[in-house]
Enzyme design. Sequence first.
Site, PDB file in Angstrom:
ATOM      1  N   ASP A 200       0.862  -1.182   0.000  1.00  0.00           N
ATOM      2  CA  ASP A 200       0.000   0.000   0.000  1.00  0.00           C
ATOM      3  C   ASP A 200       0.896   1.229   0.000  1.00  0.00           C
ATOM      4  O   ASP A 200       2.136   1.116  -0.005  1.00  0.00           O
ATOM      5  CB  ASP A 200      -0.940  -0.004   1.214  1.00  0.00           C
ATOM      6  CG  ASP A 200      -2.296   0.645   0.895  1.00  0.00           C
ATOM      7  OD1 ASP A 200      -2.298   1.738   0.296  1.00  0.00           O
ATOM      8  OD2 ASP A 200      -3.331   0.066   1.249  1.00  0.00           O
ATOM      9  N   GLY A 226       4.541   1.715  -1.604  1.00  0.00           N
ATOM     10  CA  GLY A 226       4.747   2.143  -2.983  1.00  0.00           C
ATOM     11  C   GLY A 226       3.429   2.505  -3.631  1.00  0.00           C
ATOM     12  O   GLY A 226       2.378   2.533  -2.992  1.00  0.00           O
ATOM     13  N   PHE A 228       0.773   1.538  -6.730  1.00  0.00           N
ATOM     14  CA  PHE A 228       0.442   0.482  -7.692  1.00  0.00           C
ATOM     15  C   PHE A 228       0.346   1.005  -9.114  1.00  0.00           C
ATOM     16  O   PHE A 228       0.187   0.245 -10.058  1.00  0.00           O
ATOM     17  CB  PHE A 228      -0.820  -0.293  -7.307  1.00  0.00           C
ATOM     18  CG  PHE A 228      -2.027   0.512  -6.887  1.00  0.00           C
ATOM     19  CD1 PHE A 228      -2.442   1.641  -7.573  1.00  0.00           C
ATOM     20  CD2 PHE A 228      -2.766   0.113  -5.779  1.00  0.00           C
ATOM     21  CE1 PHE A 228      -3.558   2.357  -7.197  1.00  0.00           C
ATOM     22  CE2 PHE A 228      -3.902   0.823  -5.383  1.00  0.00           C
ATOM     23  CZ  PHE A 228      -4.297   1.940  -6.099  1.00  0.00           C
ATOM     24  N   HIS A 246     -12.457  -0.664  -8.414  1.00  0.00           N
ATOM     25  CA  HIS A 246     -13.653   0.178  -8.609  1.00  0.00           C
ATOM     26  C   HIS A 246     -13.420   1.639  -8.234  1.00  0.00           C
ATOM     27  O   HIS A 246     -14.257   2.498  -8.559  1.00  0.00           O
ATOM     28  CB  HIS A 246     -14.851  -0.393  -7.847  1.00  0.00           C
ATOM     29  CG  HIS A 246     -14.838  -0.120  -6.367  1.00  0.00           C
ATOM     30  ND1 HIS A 246     -15.985  -0.084  -5.609  1.00  0.00           N
ATOM     31  CD2 HIS A 246     -13.820   0.116  -5.500  1.00  0.00           C
ATOM     32  CE1 HIS A 246     -15.684   0.175  -4.353  1.00  0.00           C
ATOM     33  NE2 HIS A 246     -14.386   0.292  -4.251  1.00  0.00           N
TER      34      HIS A 246
END
Length: 335
Positions: A200, A226, A228, A246
Amino acid sequence: MQEIQPHQQLTQMITGYTVTQALYAAARLDLAEIIATNDLLSVSDLSEKTGADTDALYRLLRALASVGVFREKEEGVFIMTPMAECLRYGNPHSVKAMALGMGHVFYPAYQELLYSVKTGNGGFEVHHGKKVFEYFNQHQDQAKIFDRMMTDFHGGETMPMIENYDFSACEKIVDVGGGNGEVLIRLLRAHKELEAVLFDLPHVIKRSEENIENCGLADRCSCVGGSFFQAVPEGGDAYILRHIVHDWDDTSAVKILSNCAKAMKPDGKVLVVEAVIPSGNDPHPYKWLDLTMLLIGGRERTEKQFREIFDAAGLQLSRIIPITPLVNVVEAVRK
């Protein structure tokens, strides 16, 4: 009973905002907690404990009692109901954080829904001046409520996911956007042979590391900070994205999924844990949640839309596994 006419049904819908704000007020005043832990308080007593005006507080409670939240046992004395119990944090089905979060942060942003519908852009940013996650980074009090709201809303999915998806072939799981590590903690406890990576943002990982250590799982779960959008930890057999995809538009979602596809083992899998919106006119709660996602720049997706973003990311949808009546594991493998 007389049948409710269409205009009367619409009137109830149009004025639905009053229920939202009444529940928000009740949650802010801790009415459910006070009533539940004190025997037969009068409204006067409640007003002293909450600092609210006695007459106005009675009118609030009377309105809520008319829809089943609290019940007036005798004049001026209100007692708990099953719905009122759900406005307490200690209840396993608590929606108190949702009442607080939706009633305060998201409610005013809905004034910009028309803007979002006209432009396709996020109205949350128009109203608050910041994108949703930037807003919560700068408002930590509201961020804590939002975190609790997400935990309460999605927490009941964790064990059904573990029980209905076969993780036995996996050696290493990567939870992308795993937050406080609640999913991995339960997963590692259920599968003693597994190793895991919690991934995360760095400021989130600082909080998560302590949680993992306190659960005695630091030897089997590493915490990595980090973005994504740049890269995710390599070498996983399965990459869990639980209510992550989502949050983003298709371009951003494809970038996240592409990074997972690049990082995973050749026979690895991407597991998107989300709703799959059904076609047709049947009611579905996530058709309404999708409007909130529209406001913040994301979307709930149909099976066809999942196939499209997987395809663009170099993946293909392999199967959809229901884990609750509303939520699924949408599994994808490399093409």
